[in-house]
Design a protein around this motif. Structure first.
Motif, PDB file in Angstrom:
ATOM      1  N   VAL A 158      12.736  -3.756  -7.592  1.00  0.00           N
ATOM      2  CA  VAL A 158      13.201  -2.684  -6.711  1.00  0.00           C
ATOM      3  C   VAL A 158      13.299  -3.161  -5.261  1.00  0.00           C
ATOM      4  CG1 VAL A 158      10.974  -1.587  -6.205  1.00  0.00           C
ATOM      5  CG2 VAL A 158      13.041  -0.199  -6.305  1.00  0.00           C
ATOM      6  N   THR A 159      12.463  -4.106  -4.868  1.00  0.00           N
ATOM      7  CA  THR A 159      12.564  -4.614  -3.498  1.00  0.00           C
ATOM      8  C   THR A 159      13.883  -5.358  -3.297  1.00  0.00           C
ATOM      9  OG1 THR A 159      11.234  -6.558  -4.078  1.00  0.00           O
ATOM     10  CG2 THR A 159      10.088  -4.716  -3.045  1.00  0.00           C
ATOM     11  N   MET A 160      14.340  -6.087  -4.317  1.00  0.00           N
ATOM     12  CA  MET A 160      15.638  -6.755  -4.217  1.00  0.00           C
ATOM     13  C   MET A 160      16.771  -5.732  -4.224  1.00  0.00           C
ATOM     14  SD  MET A 160      15.188  -9.882  -3.688  1.00  0.00           S
ATOM     15  CE  MET A 160      16.905 -10.343  -3.785  1.00  0.00           C
ATOM     16  N   THR A 169      17.390   4.605  -6.320  1.00  0.00           N
ATOM     17  CA  THR A 169      18.285   5.221  -7.297  1.00  0.00           C
ATOM     18  C   THR A 169      19.173   6.248  -6.615  1.00  0.00           C
ATOM     19  OG1 THR A 169      16.688   4.893  -9.083  1.00  0.00           O
ATOM     20  CG2 THR A 169      18.395   6.538  -9.458  1.00  0.00           C
ATOM     21  N   LYS A 170      18.554   7.070  -5.785  1.00  0.00           N
ATOM     22  CA  LYS A 170      19.314   8.084  -5.051  1.00  0.00           C
ATOM     23  C   LYS A 170      20.362   7.431  -4.152  1.00  0.00           C
ATOM     24  CE  LYS A 170      18.745  11.734  -1.619  1.00  0.00           C
ATOM     25  NZ  LYS A 170      17.847  12.437  -0.718  1.00  0.00           N
ATOM     26  N   ALA A 171      19.974   6.403  -3.438  1.00  0.00           N
ATOM     27  CA  ALA A 171      20.882   5.737  -2.503  1.00  0.00           C
ATOM     28  C   ALA A 171      22.082   5.121  -3.226  1.00  0.00           C
ATOM     29  CB  ALA A 171      20.134   4.670  -1.708  1.00  0.00           C
ATOM     30  N   GLU A 180       2.557   3.229  -7.826  1.00  0.00           N
ATOM     31  CA  GLU A 180       3.062   4.484  -7.253  1.00  0.00           C
ATOM     32  C   GLU A 180       4.102   4.197  -6.172  1.00  0.00           C
ATOM     33  OE1 GLU A 180      -0.094   7.025  -5.857  1.00  0.00           O
ATOM     34  OE2 GLU A 180      -1.274   6.622  -7.660  1.00  0.00           O
ATOM     35  N   THR A 181       3.826   3.207  -5.357  1.00  0.00           N
ATOM     36  CA  THR A 181       4.758   2.835  -4.297  1.00  0.00           C
ATOM     37  C   THR A 181       6.072   2.344  -4.888  1.00  0.00           C
ATOM     38  OG1 THR A 181       2.942   2.262  -2.817  1.00  0.00           O
ATOM     39  CG2 THR A 181       5.101   1.322  -2.297  1.00  0.00           C
ATOM     40  N   LEU A 182       5.984   1.491  -5.908  1.00  0.00           N
ATOM     41  CA  LEU A 182       7.200   0.986  -6.546  1.00  0.00           C
ATOM     42  C   LEU A 182       8.012   2.113  -7.170  1.00  0.00           C
ATOM     43  CD1 LEU A 182       5.890  -2.311  -8.179  1.00  0.00           C
ATOM     44  CD2 LEU A 182       7.424  -2.092  -6.201  1.00  0.00           C
ATOM     45  N   GLU A 183       7.345   3.075  -7.778  1.00  0.00           N
ATOM     46  CA  GLU A 183       8.059   4.216  -8.375  1.00  0.00           C
ATOM     47  C   GLU A 183       8.752   5.048  -7.296  1.00  0.00           C
ATOM     48  OE1 GLU A 183       8.899   5.142 -11.542  1.00  0.00           O
ATOM     49  OE2 GLU A 183       8.148   3.127 -11.933  1.00  0.00           O
ATOM     50  N   ALA A 184       8.073   5.248  -6.172  1.00  0.00           N
ATOM     51  CA  ALA A 184       8.681   6.005  -5.069  1.00  0.00           C
ATOM     52  C   ALA A 184       9.896   5.256  -4.511  1.00  0.00           C
ATOM     53  CB  ALA A 184       7.652   6.263  -3.975  1.00  0.00           C
ATOM     54  N   LEU A 185       9.768   3.943  -4.356  1.00  0.00           N
ATOM     55  CA  LEU A 185      10.890   3.140  -3.874  1.00  0.00           C
ATOM     56  C   LEU A 185      12.049   3.165  -4.870  1.00  0.00           C
ATOM     57  CD1 LEU A 185       9.051   0.024  -2.408  1.00  0.00           C
ATOM     58  CD2 LEU A 185      10.334   1.746  -1.121  1.00  0.00           C
ATOM     59  N   SER A 212      10.871   3.375   3.039  1.00  0.00           N
ATOM     60  CA  SER A 212      10.348   2.037   2.755  1.00  0.00           C
ATOM     61  C   SER A 212       9.256   1.657   3.748  1.00  0.00           C
ATOM     62  CB  SER A 212      11.466   0.992   2.808  1.00  0.00           C
ATOM     63  OG  SER A 212      12.392   1.193   1.789  1.00  0.00           O
ATOM     64  N   LYS A 213       9.515   1.914   5.021  1.00  0.00           N
ATOM     65  CA  LYS A 213       8.517   1.594   6.049  1.00  0.00           C
ATOM     66  C   LYS A 213       7.266   2.432   5.875  1.00  0.00           C
ATOM     67  CE  LYS A 213      11.827  -0.036   9.409  1.00  0.00           C
ATOM     68  NZ  LYS A 213      12.639   0.260  10.558  1.00  0.00           N
ATOM     69  N   ARG A 214       7.447   3.713   5.557  1.00  0.00           N
ATOM     70  CA  ARG A 214       6.294   4.582   5.352  1.00  0.00           C
ATOM     71  C   ARG A 214       5.453   4.097   4.174  1.00  0.00           C
ATOM     72  NH1 ARG A 214       4.299   8.565   2.421  1.00  0.00           N
ATOM     73  NH2 ARG A 214       6.004   8.632   0.942  1.00  0.00           N
ATOM     74  N   LEU A 215       6.124   3.750   3.087  1.00  0.00           N
ATOM     75  CA  LEU A 215       5.393   3.303   1.902  1.00  0.00           C
ATOM     76  C   LEU A 215       4.713   1.963   2.127  1.00  0.00           C
ATOM     77  CD1 LEU A 215       7.896   4.432  -0.856  1.00  0.00           C
ATOM     78  CD2 LEU A 215       5.620   5.370  -0.431  1.00  0.00           C
ATOM     79  N   GLU A 216       5.349   1.070   2.858  1.00  0.00           N
ATOM     80  CA  GLU A 216       4.726  -0.217   3.176  1.00  0.00           C
ATOM     81  C   GLU A 216       3.426  -0.013   3.938  1.00  0.00           C
ATOM     82  OE1 GLU A 216       7.375  -2.792   5.315  1.00  0.00           O
ATOM     83  OE2 GLU A 216       8.839  -2.784   3.688  1.00  0.00           O
ATOM     84  N   SER A 217       3.416   0.963   4.826  1.00  0.00           N
ATOM     85  CA  SER A 217       2.230   1.168   5.666  1.00  0.00           C
ATOM     86  C   SER A 217       1.065   1.784   4.901  1.00  0.00           C
ATOM     87  CB  SER A 217       2.574   2.030   6.883  1.00  0.00           C
ATOM     88  OG  SER A 217       2.851   3.356   6.480  1.00  0.00           O
ATOM     89  N   ILE A 218       1.330   2.438   3.767  1.00  0.00           N
ATOM     90  CA  ILE A 218       0.238   3.074   3.021  1.00  0.00           C
ATOM     91  C   ILE A 218      -0.054   2.391   1.690  1.00  0.00           C
ATOM     92  CG2 ILE A 218       0.628   5.343   4.068  1.00  0.00           C
ATOM     93  CD1 ILE A 218       1.980   6.164   1.413  1.00  0.00           C
ATOM     94  N   THR A 219       0.661   1.297   1.412  1.00  0.00           N
ATOM     95  CA  THR A 219       0.464   0.609   0.142  1.00  0.00           C
ATOM     96  C   THR A 219      -0.857  -0.154   0.146  1.00  0.00           C
ATOM     97  OG1 THR A 219       2.823   0.369  -0.193  1.00  0.00           O
ATOM     98  CG2 THR A 219       1.423  -1.111  -1.440  1.00  0.00           C
ATOM     99  N   THR A 220      -1.590   0.044  -0.919  1.00  0.00           N
ATOM    100  CA  THR A 220      -2.829  -0.702  -1.157  1.00  0.00           C
ATOM    101  C   THR A 220      -2.741  -1.298  -2.553  1.00  0.00           C
ATOM    102  OG1 THR A 220      -3.991   1.181  -2.123  1.00  0.00           O
ATOM    103  CG2 THR A 220      -4.153   0.904   0.276  1.00  0.00           C
ATOM    104  N   GLU A 221      -3.677  -2.138  -2.890  1.00  0.00           N
ATOM    105  CA  GLU A 221      -3.673  -2.742  -4.223  1.00  0.00           C
ATOM    106  C   GLU A 221      -3.793  -1.682  -5.312  1.00  0.00           C
ATOM    107  OE1 GLU A 221      -6.289  -6.071  -4.822  1.00  0.00           O
ATOM    108  OE2 GLU A 221      -5.790  -6.892  -2.872  1.00  0.00           O
ATOM    109  N   GLU A 222      -4.419  -0.565  -4.987  1.00  0.00           N
ATOM    110  CA  GLU A 222      -4.628   0.489  -5.978  1.00  0.00           C
ATOM    111  C   GLU A 222      -3.371   1.312  -6.253  1.00  0.00           C
ATOM    112  OE1 GLU A 222      -6.915   0.511  -3.114  1.00  0.00           O
ATOM    113  OE2 GLU A 222      -8.031  -0.988  -4.238  1.00  0.00           O
TER     114      GLU A 222
END
Length: 126
Positions: free
Chosen positions: A93-95, A70-72, A60-65, A46-56
Motif C-alpha cells: 500500500v505504501t507503493m 482505494t478511495k483515491a 490497523e495503519t496499513l488498513e486505513a491507508l 498518511s502523515k497523520r497515520l505515520e505520526s501515530i503508528t506504533t509496532e502494535e
C-alpha cells in the motif's frame, strides 16, 4: 467579409502508462478538482497515520491507508483501479500511495504544460 475563427478540438485525456496496463485521466474541471481534493486528503491522512503508528498498530495503519488509497484510485480512475495498482505494486500500500502521488504530480505537470503551450502558440502565430 468577416474573418472565420476555426478551432481544432484538442484531447484533454492524459494517459498514464504502467507497462502492464494504461489508465486515462480526463483533465476536465471536475476531475482535476476531485483529484486535487483526493491527493490532499490522502497526504493528510498518511502523515497523520505515520505520526501515530506504533509496532502494535501497524496492521490497523496499513488498513486505513489501504482504504484511503482505494478511495483515491477508484474515484479518480474508476472502480477496480486500486486492485490493479495494488497488484502492480507487489501488494504494498505504501507503493500504491507513492504511485498515486507521482500520478498526481505528472497530471498536474502535463495539464500546466498544455495550458502554457496553448498560450505560447497563440502569441507565436500572431
Amino acid at each position: 467579409m468577416a474573418r472565420v475563427i476555426k478551432f481544432e478540438k484538442r484531447s484533454n485525456v492524459i494517459p498514464i502508462d504502467f507497462g502492464d496496463f494504461q489508465l486515462e485521466f480526463v483533465a476536465n474541471d471536475d476531475n482535476l478538482s476531485r483529484l486535487d481534493k483526493l491527493q490532499k486528503e490522502l497526504s493528510k491522512e498518511s502523515k497523520r497515520l505515520e505520526s501515530i503508528t506504533t509496532e502494535e498498530n501497524v496492521s490497523e495503519t496499513l488498513e486505513a491507508l489501504k482504504f484511503m488509497a482505494t478511495k483515491a484510485w477508484d474515484e479518480s480512475f474508476g472502480e477496480g483501479t486500486f486492485d490493479k495498482i495494488y497488484q502492480f505494486a507487489g501488494q504494498s500500500v505504501t507503493m500504491v500511495i507513492n504511485y498515486f502521488v507521482q500520478t498526481f504530480e505528472g497530471i498536474s505537470e502535463e495539464y500546466h504544460e498544455q495550458i502554457n503551450a496553448d498560450k505560447l502558440k497563440k502569441y507565436i502565430e500572431d
